[in-house]
Design an enzyme around this catalytic site. Structure first.
Site: not given
Ligand code: COS
Length: 383
Positions: A128, A159, A269, A340-341, A364
């Site tokens: 790249t 890289i 929870r 959630g939060g 890739e």
């Protein structure tokens, strides 16, 4: 969390156990700290190298573990489950030396593959450029033949392990006017004068190293050309065909990790008087996560098995990479939703996974490039 081993051999199950044990004991305990600080955990890589978890693809005749692509995918899923940042740096040698495994002569294989098995060294894949990402043939780096040398000029970006690599497989134009037919591949040793000029500060996978490297009139012996001059584009494509299932495996590991955290949390929870897992809204999200993990693994293993059978896997590698990477983004995003939060707070582990997942859709070959390959292979199948 149990994994479906039905189609694995006893040896592959043992590889998975070993890799999982390593991910759990060596990677997980430091993963969130490395993410916070952007630390490159050298000691983990050294341990992985000693155990044969690095360079799994290097054939036994060059001193490597000599494992197949499916074996490699099994390892990579576990490493990705541990931490995909660490996994990316740990598996990067596979990408870097794939052009050598595919296209080099015997002498070059002995020299460069052998080097990675003699000491815990890194190699990097340098394709790249700032203005040539998806469009590989648009690269500007040049390699000019002068006597028995090539002189390389240009810059490569994004890289992986660029700051740590001992050598690089570099793609450069040997004929500027010939488009994709003017690209060649070279091994460039770091000590030939590679300039490391930028360390990236990333959103995710922060334990992996990402750098820009530059070549200013850098000279290498002509014998470092891999394969034939001007045939490097196809070598790059064949390399990516062979490594994309590895990214898919890592993505499967990320999804699996996020799903496990979501399951654990949803059982604990309590809202509206019951664990949130009892609410259909949450249980269906978990169900979709489970399907995505399952199908990501199936697509990955299918592509790896084709490669192990010596069958070209361009389409299947892109199916696996595209599906598993998109799924990892979806699963990690949903895992944050289940929390959630709290999911948005760094103290909770799913926050890192969501950031880590993003790059899986980018490196890739972006999710869009995978679709381009899939569309071409589907609309115009090769004879
Ligand atoms: N294996 C072997 N040969 C291949 C191939 C493959 N997987 N894919 C393409 N080729 C060949 C083609 O057959 C064609 O051959 P001829 O010259 O004989 O006609 C040649 O390569 C050019 O192919 P194509 O026309 O498809 O090239 P494009 O420029 O359109 O590029 C894409 C194709 C976009 C798929 C390619 O550039 C690509 O994969 N880009 C993404 C790069 C990437 O993943 N970067 C990430 C770097 S690593 S982090």
């Amino acid at each position: 969390m149990s994994v479906d081993h039905t189609a694995l051999t006893d040896e592959q199950k043992a590889i998975r156990e070993m890799a999982h044990d390593f991910a759990e004991k060596e990677i997980r305990p430091i993963a969130w700290e490395c993410d916070r600080d952007g630390t490159f955990p050298t000691q983990v890589f050294e341990k992985a190298w000693e155990l044969g978890l690095m360079n799994s693809h290097v054939p036994a005749e060059y001193g490597g573990p000599g494992m197949g692509n499916l074996d490699g995918a099994i390892i990579e899923e576990e490493m990705g489950w541990g931490c995909s940042g660490i996994a990316t740096s740990l598996s990067c040698n596979g990408l870097a030396v794939a052009p050598i495994t595919i296209g080099a002569n015997e002498e070059q294989k002995k020299k460069w593959l052998g080097r990675l098995t003699e000491a815990p060294l890194f190699a990097s894949f340098a394709l790249t450029e700032p203005n040539a990402g998806s469009d590989v043939s648009g690269m500007k780096t040049t390699a000019t033949r002068v006597g028995d040398k090539y002189v390389i000029n240009g810059s490569k970006c994004f890289i992986t392990n660029g700051e740590y690599a001992d050598f690089y497989t570099v793609f450069a134009k040997t004929d500027k006017d010939a488009g994709h037919r003017g690209i060649s591949c070279f091994v460039v040793p770091r000590d030939a004068g590679v300039i490391i000029d930028k360390h990236e500060d990333k959103m995710g996978q922060r334990a992996s190293n990402t750098a820009t490297i530059t070549f200013n009139d850098l000279e290498i012996p002509a014998e470092n050309l891999i394969g034939e001059e001007n045939k490097g584009f196809k070598l790059a494509m064949a390399t990516l065909d062979s490594t994309r299932p590895g990214v898919a495996a890592m993505a499967t590991g990320v999804s699996r990790a996020a799903m496990e955290f979501a399951i654990e949390y949803s059982r604990e929870r309590v809202q509206f008087g019951v664990p949130i897992a009892m609410h259909q809204a949450i249980s269906f999200m978990i169900a979709d996560m489970a399907t995505k993990v399952h199908l990501s693994r199936l697509a990955t293993h299918h592509a790896a098995r084709l490669m192990d059978a010596g069958i070209r896997s361009t389409l299947e590698s892109s199916h696996a990479k595209r599906y598993a990477a998109d799924s990892a983004m979806e699963v990690t995003t949903d895992a944050v939703q289940v929390f959630g939060g709290y999911g948005f707070i760094k103290e909770y582990k799913v926050e890192k996974l969501m950031r880590d997942a993003k790059i899986l859709q980018l490196y890739e070959g972006t999710a869009q490039i995978q679709r381009l390959v899939i569309a071409r292979e589907t609309l115009l199948p090769r004879q």
